[in-house]
Enzyme design. Structure first.
Site, PDB file in Angstrom:
ATOM      1  N   HIS A  52       0.841  -1.201   0.000  1.00  0.00           N
ATOM      2  CA  HIS A  52       0.000   0.000   0.000  1.00  0.00           C
ATOM      3  C   HIS A  52       0.875   1.249   0.000  1.00  0.00           C
ATOM      4  O   HIS A  52       2.014   1.204   0.433  1.00  0.00           O
ATOM      5  CB  HIS A  52      -0.819   0.089   1.295  1.00  0.00           C
ATOM      6  CG  HIS A  52      -1.629  -1.106   1.637  1.00  0.00           C
ATOM      7  ND1 HIS A  52      -2.983  -1.167   1.421  1.00  0.00           N
ATOM      8  CD2 HIS A  52      -1.299  -2.282   2.230  1.00  0.00           C
ATOM      9  CE1 HIS A  52      -3.450  -2.335   1.863  1.00  0.00           C
ATOM     10  NE2 HIS A  52      -2.448  -3.029   2.354  1.00  0.00           N
ATOM     11  N   TYR A  53       0.305   2.394  -0.421  1.00  0.00           N
ATOM     12  CA  TYR A  53       0.929   3.664  -0.046  1.00  0.00           C
ATOM     13  C   TYR A  53       0.064   4.331   1.005  1.00  0.00           C
ATOM     14  O   TYR A  53      -1.134   4.053   1.123  1.00  0.00           O
ATOM     15  CB  TYR A  53       1.214   4.585  -1.228  1.00  0.00           C
ATOM     16  CG  TYR A  53       0.055   4.987  -2.125  1.00  0.00           C
ATOM     17  CD1 TYR A  53      -1.123   5.539  -1.616  1.00  0.00           C
ATOM     18  CD2 TYR A  53       0.175   4.868  -3.503  1.00  0.00           C
ATOM     19  CE1 TYR A  53      -2.149   5.932  -2.458  1.00  0.00           C
ATOM     20  CE2 TYR A  53      -0.854   5.273  -4.352  1.00  0.00           C
ATOM     21  CZ  TYR A  53      -2.011   5.793  -3.815  1.00  0.00           C
ATOM     22  OH  TYR A  53      -3.030   6.184  -4.637  1.00  0.00           O
ATOM     23  N   THR A  54       0.710   5.231   1.788  1.00  0.00           N
ATOM     24  CA  THR A  54       0.012   5.784   2.957  1.00  0.00           C
ATOM     25  C   THR A  54      -0.800   7.035   2.648  1.00  0.00           C
ATOM     26  O   THR A  54      -1.728   7.353   3.376  1.00  0.00           O
ATOM     27  CB  THR A  54       1.031   6.191   4.028  1.00  0.00           C
ATOM     28  OG1 THR A  54       1.976   7.081   3.421  1.00  0.00           O
ATOM     29  CG2 THR A  54       1.756   4.976   4.586  1.00  0.00           C
ATOM     30  N   GLU A 116       2.602  -0.953   4.519  1.00  0.00           N
ATOM     31  CA  GLU A 116       2.322   0.428   4.125  1.00  0.00           C
ATOM     32  C   GLU A 116       3.646   1.112   3.785  1.00  0.00           C
ATOM     33  O   GLU A 116       4.625   0.988   4.528  1.00  0.00           O
ATOM     34  CB  GLU A 116       1.631   1.192   5.263  1.00  0.00           C
ATOM     35  CG  GLU A 116       0.183   0.779   5.502  1.00  0.00           C
ATOM     36  CD  GLU A 116      -0.811   1.400   4.514  1.00  0.00           C
ATOM     37  OE1 GLU A 116      -0.386   2.207   3.659  1.00  0.00           O
ATOM     38  OE2 GLU A 116      -2.006   1.049   4.605  1.00  0.00           O
ATOM     39  N   HIS A 159      -2.610  -3.234  -3.328  1.00  0.00           N
ATOM     40  CA  HIS A 159      -3.988  -3.100  -2.846  1.00  0.00           C
ATOM     41  C   HIS A 159      -4.958  -2.998  -4.028  1.00  0.00           C
ATOM     42  O   HIS A 159      -6.058  -3.535  -4.002  1.00  0.00           O
ATOM     43  CB  HIS A 159      -4.093  -1.850  -1.948  1.00  0.00           C
ATOM     44  CG  HIS A 159      -5.242  -1.882  -1.001  1.00  0.00           C
ATOM     45  ND1 HIS A 159      -5.518  -0.861  -0.137  1.00  0.00           N
ATOM     46  CD2 HIS A 159      -6.211  -2.823  -0.784  1.00  0.00           C
ATOM     47  CE1 HIS A 159      -6.614  -1.170   0.562  1.00  0.00           C
ATOM     48  NE2 HIS A 159      -7.039  -2.350   0.189  1.00  0.00           N
ATOM     49  N   ASP A 169      -3.638   2.126  -4.839  1.00  0.00           N
ATOM     50  CA  ASP A 169      -2.286   1.967  -4.290  1.00  0.00           C
ATOM     51  C   ASP A 169      -1.726   0.569  -4.518  1.00  0.00           C
ATOM     52  O   ASP A 169      -2.496  -0.383  -4.591  1.00  0.00           O
ATOM     53  CB  ASP A 169      -2.260   2.337  -2.794  1.00  0.00           C
ATOM     54  CG  ASP A 169      -3.238   1.541  -1.940  1.00  0.00           C
ATOM     55  OD1 ASP A 169      -4.366   1.298  -2.411  1.00  0.00           O
ATOM     56  OD2 ASP A 169      -2.868   1.166  -0.819  1.00  0.00           O
TER      57      ASP A 169
END
Ligand SMILES: [Zn+2]
Length: 265
Positions: A52-54, A116, A159, A169
């Site tokens: 994922h990215y945050t 993440e 994701h 993401d």
């Protein structure tokens, strides 16, 4: 004499066995007598790694992931010398995936480790690039988890792969191909893709929606069976392109995308 030694030996073994057994039998906190043995018959609950990215920075992300209603097992920062935070034990179920599926897996949180990565994602149409050092840290972490849980390369996903209708993401800036060169995740043979692409272009005949949908399903994506290129199918195609052909990810079923769909194992 020999017989005496033999009996003595047996007595000693019995005594040792009794001592070992009594050491294993403990009072559990629940008040029952607990004997711990180690069966060889078990396997890891972890089948999938989800990246994922945050969107948020490190401090805010750590706050959300430790006190909010979501979490992940790890967070990789974007400092010049990136840190890897462990937030949830891998044996426990973190709350990072939400509604989604991948192949036969429908409760992704139960069978995955979530990572993440601190990154802004899209800002005014531009995607923030991931730094080399951060990607190095992600690669080492993913490799370590994949080795310990014996993860199938095709189950190292974003994701957006498991939830293509809702999520983008880790986005098209995430360098999946660079990771694949280090043996992380699934990739395709470039020559085979080029040949298939040429064949599609020369025949001037691209596969129909039904074929596209069945290929996407073959590759793990939850895809409609409508037989038409509906909005949901285009969303899945877009997620597929972000992962395997990030330079153009508008959901258009062009020859290159069809070729990758055909060739990807
Ligand atoms: Zn996510």
């Amino acid at each position: 004499m020999l017989r005496y030694m033999f009996y003595n030996h047996r007595l000693l073994l019995t005594l040792i066995f009794a001592v070992v057994l009594s050491a294993c039998a403990n009072r559990a906190p629940g008040g029952y007598k607990l004997v711990k043995l180690n069966s060889e018959n078990h396997n890891s609950r972890v089948k999938i790694i989800v990246l994922h990215y945050t969107v948020s920075n490190t401090a805010r992300s750590l706050n959300i992931l430790t006190t909010g209603e979501v979490s992940s097992h790890y967070l990789v920062t974007n400092d010049p010398s990136p840190k890897v935070y462990r937030l949830v034990d891998e044996n426990r179920r973190a709350w990072h995936a939400g509604v989604g599926s991948w192949y036969k897996y429908y409760d992704i949180n139960s069978v995955s480790v979530g990572i993440e990565i601190v990154n802004k994602g899209p800002t005014n149409g531009d995607w923030e690039p991931y730094g080399d050092e951060q990607i190095n840290a992600v690669a080492k972490l993913v490799k370590d988890i994949a080795r310990r849980h014996n993860i199938d390369p095709k189950n190292i996903v974003g994701h957006s792969d498991i939830a293509p209708q809702r999520k983008q993401d880790p986005g098209p800036a995430f360098p999946w191909q660079q990771l694949a060169k280090q043996g992380i995740g699934r990739w395709y043979n470039e020559d085979a893709v080029r040949q298939a692409e040429l064949r599609f272009l020369e025949s001037d005949n691209l596969p129909d929606a039904e074929w596209i949908q069945s290929q996407l399903r073959r590759l793990g994506y939850a895809t409609p069976s409508s037989g038409v290129l509906d909005k949901e199918t285009v969303n899945v195609l877009r997620a597929f392109q972000m992962h395997y052909r990030p330079e153009l990810h508008d959901g258009t079923p062009d020859a290159r995308t069809m070729a990758i769909l055909e060739v990807l194992p």
